[in-house]
Design a protein around this motif. Structure first.
Motif, PDB file in Angstrom:
ATOM      1  N   LEU A 101       0.872  -1.099  -0.121  1.00 41.39           N
ATOM      2  CA  LEU A 101      -0.005   0.013  -0.058  1.00 41.39           C
ATOM      3  C   LEU A 101       0.880   1.267   0.035  1.00 41.39           C
ATOM      4  O   LEU A 101       1.792   1.321   0.621  1.00 41.39           O
ATOM      5  N   LEU A 102       0.654   2.114  -0.792  1.00 42.02           N
ATOM      6  CA  LEU A 102       1.527   3.195  -1.065  1.00 42.02           C
ATOM      7  C   LEU A 102       0.501   4.658  -1.089  1.00 42.02           C
ATOM      8  O   LEU A 102      -0.457   4.608  -1.819  1.00 42.02           O
ATOM      9  N   ALA A 103       1.021   5.762  -0.280  1.00 43.59           N
ATOM     10  CA  ALA A 103       0.229   6.938  -0.361  1.00 43.59           C
ATOM     11  C   ALA A 103       1.181   7.846  -1.215  1.00 43.59           C
ATOM     12  O   ALA A 103       2.288   7.966  -1.423  1.00 43.59           O
ATOM     13  N   VAL A 104       0.328   8.467  -2.320  1.00 47.90           N
ATOM     14  CA  VAL A 104       0.832   9.309  -3.148  1.00 47.90           C
ATOM     15  C   VAL A 104       0.298  10.764  -3.182  1.00 47.90           C
ATOM     16  O   VAL A 104      -0.868  10.824  -3.143  1.00 47.90           O
ATOM     17  N   ASN A 105       1.311  11.629  -2.956  1.00 45.80           N
ATOM     18  CA  ASN A 105       1.023  13.016  -2.611  1.00 45.80           C
ATOM     19  C   ASN A 105       0.974  13.883  -3.846  1.00 45.80           C
ATOM     20  O   ASN A 105       1.780  13.748  -4.675  1.00 45.80           O
ATOM     21  N   PHE A 106       0.041  14.726  -3.929  1.00 46.21           N
ATOM     22  CA  PHE A 106      -0.181  15.778  -5.057  1.00 46.21           C
ATOM     23  C   PHE A 106      -0.037  17.212  -3.937  1.00 46.21           C
ATOM     24  O   PHE A 106      -0.790  17.165  -3.195  1.00 46.21           O
ATOM     25  N   ALA A 107       1.028  17.954  -4.047  1.00 45.30           N
ATOM     26  CA  ALA A 107       1.061  19.324  -3.606  1.00 45.30           C
ATOM     27  C   ALA A 107      -0.265  20.105  -3.919  1.00 45.30           C
ATOM     28  O   ALA A 107      -0.807  20.150  -5.141  1.00 45.30           O
ATOM     29  N   SER A 108      -0.485  21.141  -3.046  1.00 47.67           N
ATOM     30  CA  SER A 108      -1.536  22.146  -3.514  1.00 47.67           C
ATOM     31  C   SER A 108      -0.991  22.770  -4.629  1.00 47.67           C
ATOM     32  O   SER A 108       0.171  23.105  -4.733  1.00 47.67           O
ATOM     33  N   THR A 109      -1.823  22.744  -5.754  1.00 45.38           N
ATOM     34  CA  THR A 109      -1.644  23.624  -7.099  1.00 45.38           C
ATOM     35  C   THR A 109      -0.698  22.651  -7.995  1.00 45.38           C
ATOM     36  O   THR A 109      -0.503  23.171  -8.971  1.00 45.38           O
ATOM     37  N   ALA A 110      -0.464  21.464  -7.475  1.00 40.48           N
ATOM     38  CA  ALA A 110       0.343  20.617  -8.303  1.00 40.48           C
ATOM     39  C   ALA A 110      -0.372  19.737  -9.241  1.00 40.48           C
ATOM     40  O   ALA A 110      -1.555  19.383  -9.094  1.00 40.48           O
ATOM     41  N   SER A 111       0.461  19.379 -10.463  1.00 35.70           N
ATOM     42  CA  SER A 111      -0.418  18.446 -11.385  1.00 35.70           C
ATOM     43  C   SER A 111       0.177  17.254 -11.348  1.00 35.70           C
ATOM     44  O   SER A 111      -0.314  16.062 -12.154  1.00 35.70           O
ATOM     45  N   VAL A 112       1.147  16.898 -10.698  1.00 34.86           N
ATOM     46  CA  VAL A 112       2.063  15.777 -10.880  1.00 34.86           C
ATOM     47  C   VAL A 112       2.293  15.435  -9.345  1.00 34.86           C
ATOM     48  O   VAL A 112       2.343  15.922  -8.421  1.00 34.86           O
TER      49      VAL A 112
END
Length: 124
Positions: free
Chosen positions: A14-25
């Motif tokens: 299980l992996l948590a993938v983060n998108f920063a605020s205003t990021a698209s990747v």
């Protein structure tokens, strides 16, 4: 409610993938011999499909296309769990160790309105 057998080994990763605020990747993900089986979408996801950048290392990630020249895309929506085990997407991702998710396409990325976390399930 079911019971849990403590003697059964769970092979999922299980992996948590983060998108920063205003990021698209997203942050980069090391699949290290696993294959992507499911994506658990955030309930607050800013509307956009998912596409991928892939590579054998973290330096040379490239956009992922199929053999017909189409960018590999997952139809995504907030609060959705997306199964990939037998999909063309899973097959396209299978040979790559490092992946990065994109909100939108490479031509039209979609910035997330706030920080988001997607939960990925990978299997051996």
């Amino acid at each position: 409610m079911g019971t849990t057998n403590a003697n059964v080994q769970d092979p999922r990763y299980l992996l948590a993938v983060n998108f920063a605020s205003t990021a698209s990747v997203s942050s980069q993900i090391d699949l290290a011999g696993y294959r992507l089986a499911a994506i658990d979408m955030s309930t607050a996801w800013t509307a956009a499909n998912l596409t991928f950048a892939v590579g054998s290392d973290t330096v040379t990630l490239q956009n992922l296309y199929d053999d017909a020249g189409n960018e590999v895309t997952v139809i995504a929506s907030s609060g959705r769990n997306i199964g990939l085990v037998s999909s063309a997407v899973a097959l396209a991702l299978e040979s790559h160790r490092w992946i990065q998710l994109r909100s939108g396409t490479s031509a039209t990325p979609v910035a997330q309105a706030a920080a988001r976390v997607l939960n990925l399930v990978a299997i051996p």
